[in-house]
Design a protein around this motif. Structure first.
Motif, mmCIF file in Angstrom:
data_model
loop_
_atom_site.group_PDB
_atom_site.id
_atom_site.type_symbol
_atom_site.label_atom_id
_atom_site.label_comp_id
_atom_site.label_asym_id
_atom_site.label_seq_id
_atom_site.Cartn_x
_atom_site.Cartn_y
_atom_site.Cartn_z
ATOM 1 N N HIS A 173 0.810 -1.220 0.000
ATOM 2 C CA HIS A 173 0.000 0.000 0.000
ATOM 3 C C HIS A 173 0.835 1.258 0.000
ATOM 4 C CE1 HIS A 173 -3.646 -2.199 0.229
ATOM 5 N NE2 HIS A 173 -3.213 -2.891 1.260
ATOM 6 N N ALA A 184 2.352 4.200 -1.743
ATOM 7 C CA ALA A 184 2.061 4.856 -3.029
ATOM 8 C C ALA A 184 3.307 5.466 -3.645
ATOM 9 C CB ALA A 184 0.998 5.928 -2.819
ATOM 10 N N LEU A 227 4.457 5.191 -7.633
ATOM 11 C CA LEU A 227 4.382 6.332 -8.534
ATOM 12 C C LEU A 227 5.742 6.576 -9.188
ATOM 13 C CD1 LEU A 227 1.992 8.106 -9.231
ATOM 14 C CD2 LEU A 227 2.842 9.818 -7.663
ATOM 15 N N LEU A 275 -1.922 1.332 -8.215
ATOM 16 C CA LEU A 275 -2.046 2.645 -7.583
ATOM 17 C C LEU A 275 -3.491 2.952 -7.230
ATOM 18 C CD1 LEU A 275 0.213 5.340 -9.246
ATOM 19 C CD2 LEU A 275 -0.025 4.826 -6.851
ATOM 20 N N VAL A 315 -4.113 1.470 -3.817
ATOM 21 C CA VAL A 315 -3.244 1.763 -2.681
ATOM 22 C C VAL A 315 -4.086 2.369 -1.564
ATOM 23 C CG1 VAL A 315 -1.511 3.385 -1.904
ATOM 24 C CG2 VAL A 315 -1.070 1.947 -3.869
#
Lengths: 206, 206
Positions: A122, A124, A128, A203, A206
């Motif tokens: 989880h 992020a 990214l 994503l 997440v």
């Protein structure tokens, strides 16, 4: 989809709490519903991402190595000249080798981030970062592959309009290795675009 | 972040419903809370996406048109031959025109979806569709641009190792238009990659 899910699932505990406000455990049970696949789904995506990444490393480095070692010396020569072809005779092939080496190196360096995404499904930030760098790597791979493919086509077929003669009849092994490297780069590009899509889907959750 | 938001905000209507079960409107008010920046952020991204999309349409179609109309006839000719160069003399430039026309057409067709994303900022379906198609369009644009750039370089500089002579001294206008088209395709590629990133960020907040 998430939004509608929120709206409808919130109606459930509200009516459940109104109809039987003495049951304390009912809302807690429903509260877990909005996140459908909490950890397993993202972890599975991260493992899949890692496998694809290792395959892409193999494809990219194989492409770079295949192109980088492609040279051929013809068995006959004149007094002043020996007929020899190497990837550094064509600037596009040089660019290809450099670009695929960069992509391969980047993919190796991105392995720890991919493992972080697997351990912490989880997080992020790493996702990214991986997504943006993968996008850049995808563009670089596609550009190198397409340019080298155009050159490879020219080496095979020539262009009679521009008076550019093909040289693959003479340097068959060189052309074959170069074309193989182009195929490798296209495989790497496909793997990278799947990785971008995986990062996007991950994503979202997440 | 979305997950934690769901967990905490769902506790609110549940306790609110329990403490005052006679108030019918309270849960409906709190039900809108789970989305932190409900409409403005995603709407702004969607408007930005639309602007970028229109710019990319202009860039892609300008590139296709510039390459497609690039031809030059030299003012002198022999008895049997007239010196003429067009984009269709080089297969890579043909591919470029076709690819950029496809990308431009796709971008025009994607405008309604982008508008849907603007009107309904929380619709995940159109966003994901746009993201995947944008990724394909990005790859196609990059491939066409890179291949045409390699050819354009060859037309300008030639390759003495392969005995490929440049022809841009003779066909200067043709080369200039072709190079301009390549620049246009690179602009479209940059715009498309920004659009992919925007879709990713927007999908996170759907």
């Amino acid at each position: 989809m998430m939004k509608r899910g929120d709206y409808t699932t919130i109606d459930v505990p509200e009516s459940a709490a109104r109809s039987s406000s003495s049951k304390e455990k009912a809302p807690a049970m429903v509260a877990a519903a909005p996140v459908p696949r909490p950890t397993g789904w993202n972890k599975g995506l991260a493992i899949f991402d890692l496998i694809l990444r290792i395959s892409a490393i193999v494809a990219a480095l194989a492409a770079a190595a295949s192109m980088g070692t492609s040279e051929e010396t013809l068995p006959f020569f004149t007094q002043f000249f020996q007929f020899q072809a190497g990837y550094d005779d064509i600037p596009t092939f040089q660019f290809f080798v450099i670009a695929m080496a960069i992509v391969g190196g980047y993919l190796v360096l991105s392995l720890p981030f991919s493992i972080v995404c697997m351990v912490r499904p989880h997080a992020a930030g790493p996702r990214l970062l991986l997504l943006i760098s993968d996008l850049v790597a995808l563009t670089l791979t596609t550009a190198a592959g397409a340019a080298a493919a155009a050159m490879s086509y020219l080496a095979h077929n020539g262009n009679p309009n521009a008076n550019w003669l093909p040289f693959c009849q003479q340097f068959g092994d060189f052309c074959q290795k170069a074309t193989g490297a182009v195929v490798g780069s296209f495989i790497a590009a496909v793997l990278l675009s799947v990785m971008v899509l995986i990062s996007t889907v991950a994503l979202r959750r997440v």
